[in-house]
Design a protein around this motif. Structure first.
Motif, PDB file in Angstrom:
ATOM      1  N   ILE A 157       0.873  -1.197   0.035  1.00 60.16           N
ATOM      2  CA  ILE A 157      -0.102  -0.094  -0.025  1.00 60.16           C
ATOM      3  C   ILE A 157       0.726   1.106  -0.158  1.00 60.16           C
ATOM      4  N   SER A 158       0.695   2.159  -0.933  1.00 56.48           N
ATOM      5  CA  SER A 158       1.161   3.559  -0.953  1.00 56.48           C
ATOM      6  C   SER A 158       0.048   4.543  -0.259  1.00 56.48           C
ATOM      7  N   SER A 159       0.736   5.563   0.499  1.00 60.41           N
ATOM      8  CA  SER A 159      -0.353   6.471   1.145  1.00 60.41           C
ATOM      9  C   SER A 159      -0.032   7.897   1.063  1.00 60.41           C
ATOM     10  N   THR A 160       0.725   7.957   0.060  1.00 57.12           N
ATOM     11  CA  THR A 160       0.981   9.583  -0.375  1.00 57.12           C
ATOM     12  C   THR A 160       0.681   9.923  -1.847  1.00 57.12           C
ATOM     13  N   PRO A 161       0.484  11.270  -1.909  1.00 60.81           N
ATOM     14  CA  PRO A 161       0.703  12.391  -1.089  1.00 60.81           C
ATOM     15  C   PRO A 161      -0.727  12.346  -0.128  1.00 60.81           C
ATOM     16  N   LEU A 162      -0.329  12.717   1.098  1.00 58.48           N
ATOM     17  CA  LEU A 162      -1.455  13.012   2.315  1.00 58.48           C
ATOM     18  C   LEU A 162      -1.519  14.393   2.636  1.00 58.48           C
ATOM     19  N   PHE A 163      -2.381  15.086   2.299  1.00 61.22           N
ATOM     20  CA  PHE A 163      -2.748  16.525   2.312  1.00 61.22           C
ATOM     21  C   PHE A 163      -3.616  16.796   3.410  1.00 61.22           C
ATOM     22  N   GLU A 198      -2.617   4.074   9.965  1.00 64.09           N
ATOM     23  CA  GLU A 198      -2.413   3.040  10.858  1.00 64.09           C
ATOM     24  C   GLU A 198      -1.168   2.489  11.352  1.00 64.09           C
ATOM     25  N   HIS A 199      -0.925   1.733  12.233  1.00 64.25           N
ATOM     26  CA  HIS A 199       0.100   1.542  12.812  1.00 64.25           C
ATOM     27  C   HIS A 199       1.043   0.579  11.896  1.00 64.25           C
ATOM     28  N   SER A 200       0.944  -0.522  11.083  1.00 61.62           N
ATOM     29  CA  SER A 200       1.904  -0.936  10.360  1.00 61.62           C
ATOM     30  C   SER A 200       2.236  -0.022   9.024  1.00 61.62           C
ATOM     31  N   LEU A 201       1.407   0.665   8.586  1.00 61.75           N
ATOM     32  CA  LEU A 201       1.844   1.628   7.426  1.00 61.75           C
ATOM     33  C   LEU A 201       2.776   2.710   7.960  1.00 61.75           C
ATOM     34  N   ALA A 202       2.430   3.141   8.955  1.00 58.27           N
ATOM     35  CA  ALA A 202       3.165   4.185   9.714  1.00 58.27           C
ATOM     36  C   ALA A 202       4.640   3.821  10.209  1.00 58.27           C
ATOM     37  N   HIS A 203       4.712   2.565  10.679  1.00 61.29           N
ATOM     38  CA  HIS A 203       6.088   2.033  10.891  1.00 61.29           C
ATOM     39  C   HIS A 203       6.849   1.644   9.762  1.00 61.29           C
ATOM     40  N   ARG A 204       6.010   1.272   8.964  1.00 65.53           N
ATOM     41  CA  ARG A 204       6.760   1.089   7.430  1.00 65.53           C
ATOM     42  C   ARG A 204       7.340   2.366   7.052  1.00 65.53           C
ATOM     43  N   GLU A 205       6.873   3.448   6.996  1.00 65.50           N
ATOM     44  CA  GLU A 205       7.135   4.851   6.864  1.00 65.50           C
ATOM     45  C   GLU A 205       8.374   5.081   7.446  1.00 65.50           C
TER      46      GLU A 205
END
Length: 340
Positions: A163-169, A262-269
């Motif tokens: 999963i890609s989660s950007t751009p996040l504005f 969310e937790h797993s996405l944030a920690h991957r970033e």
């Protein structure tokens, strides 16, 4: 037009059944997929909400309100209750609790603007946020979704179970509500407070490096939708020049943005940021270092960009990947591993 009672009940039953299935799944990526499939099922007519993955609008974004720009997809206002519930459950799978509350807070700010500061040609309202699927959510396909409206652009891309989660504005107008029964409300207050806390933790020598005295405070983030190119230069003070406490503060600011996910996405970033070398991150500030409604800061690392701009009590902020906006990297890996 609202569906018949029978149709609405059928949708509610479908959502309830799918929710039960999702709640037995522990893998976060699979949960996202199931939530997305459940949300799409609630739309009998998918002609507006389901667009091609190759559609050019997938990789465009804007924070302008309806009345200035037109949007793809279906508005929150035109959804049924079961559709809104399904969309919010999908958002809750990808956003942390604070990221979700910031998102819904930004949408509610538009209700305040509509009620107290209405401008006839600008359609301010939480009902004017639009949701779009890019391709049918399936495990072996590339797909994504966008939720976008005034001061909000969430862009998620899904490929090869990544999963890609950007751009996040995220933006707020006003940054601080100073009138009405909502006076004192700040949806992005932490981003603001942490910025001032960090810049004023620097000694004079460090501050002289961090504060860009030859630049005016921009009226928008520099990587706004109309910008012709990304930021490439590294401005300000380098993290390697900070002491231990200052590095901790800088990391807390970065985490405030990243942990909207969310937790797993944030920690991957965070892992990507750390692997690129925390000491290589730069922090730059434009404007006075005392409280004001006119300042800007930039956190620029090898793999990411964070911008925060307050112009006349009006905030724009963004977290974006330098390589993976709109899933650029995961799609490149997908094509490499699955030649067509």
């Amino acid at each position: 037009m609202l569906p018949s009672c029978n149709s609405a009940q059928e949708n509610n039953n479908t959502v309830a059944k799918d929710v039960t299935v999702v709640e037995t799944v522990t893998d976060a990526k699979t949960r996202v997929l199931l939530r997305a499939q459940s949300a799409l099922k609630t739309f009998d007519d998918q002609s507006k909400i389901l667009l091609s993955f190759e559609n050019n609008d997938r990789t465009k974004w804007t924070n302008l309100p309806l009345g200035i720009v037109q949007r793809k997809g279906i508005s929150i206002g035109d959804m049924t209750n079961s559709q809104r519930i399904a969309v919010h459950k999908l958002l809750s799978e990808l956003l942390s609790s604070k990221g979700y509350l910031k998102t819904t807070g930004i949408m509610h700010l538009d209700n305040i603007l509509e009620k107290h500061f209405n401008v006839p040609h600008l359609k301010w309202s939480h009902k004017q946020y639009y949701f779009t699927f890019w391709n049918t959510p399936e495990k072996d396909t590339n797909w994504g979704f966008k939720l976008e409206g005034h001061h909000l652009s969430l862009n998620f891309t899904y490929a090869d179970m990544k999963i890609s989660s950007t751009p996040l504005f995220l933006g707020t107008d006003p940054a601080e509500v100073r009138e009405t029964e909502y006076a004192g409300w700040r949806v992005l207050g932490e981003e603001e407070d942490l910025g001032f806390l960090f810049i004023n933790s620097l000694n004079e020598t460090q501050k002289n490096k961090a504060v860009l005295k030859d630049k005016r405070v921009p009226r928008d983030i520099l990587t706004n939708p109309d910008a012709k190119q990304r930021l490439t230069a590294f401005w300000g003070i380098k993290a390697s020049e900070l002491n231990k406490e200052q590095k901790t503060l800088l990391k807390i600011i970065i985490e405030e943005y990243v942990h909207n996910l969310e937790h797993s996405l944030a920690h991957r970033e965070i892992e990507i940021i750390d692997n690129a070398g925390f000491n290589n991150i730069h922090f730059a500030w434009i404007g006075k270092t005392q409280r004001s409604d006119n300042y800007y800061y930039l956190i620029h690392g090898p793999t990411f960009i964070i911008e925060f701009d307050n112009s006349q009590n009006h905030i724009h902020s963004i977290f974006r990947s330098k390589t993976n906006d709109f899933g650029k990297d995961i799609l490149k890996d997908h094509l490499k591993n699955n030649p067509h």
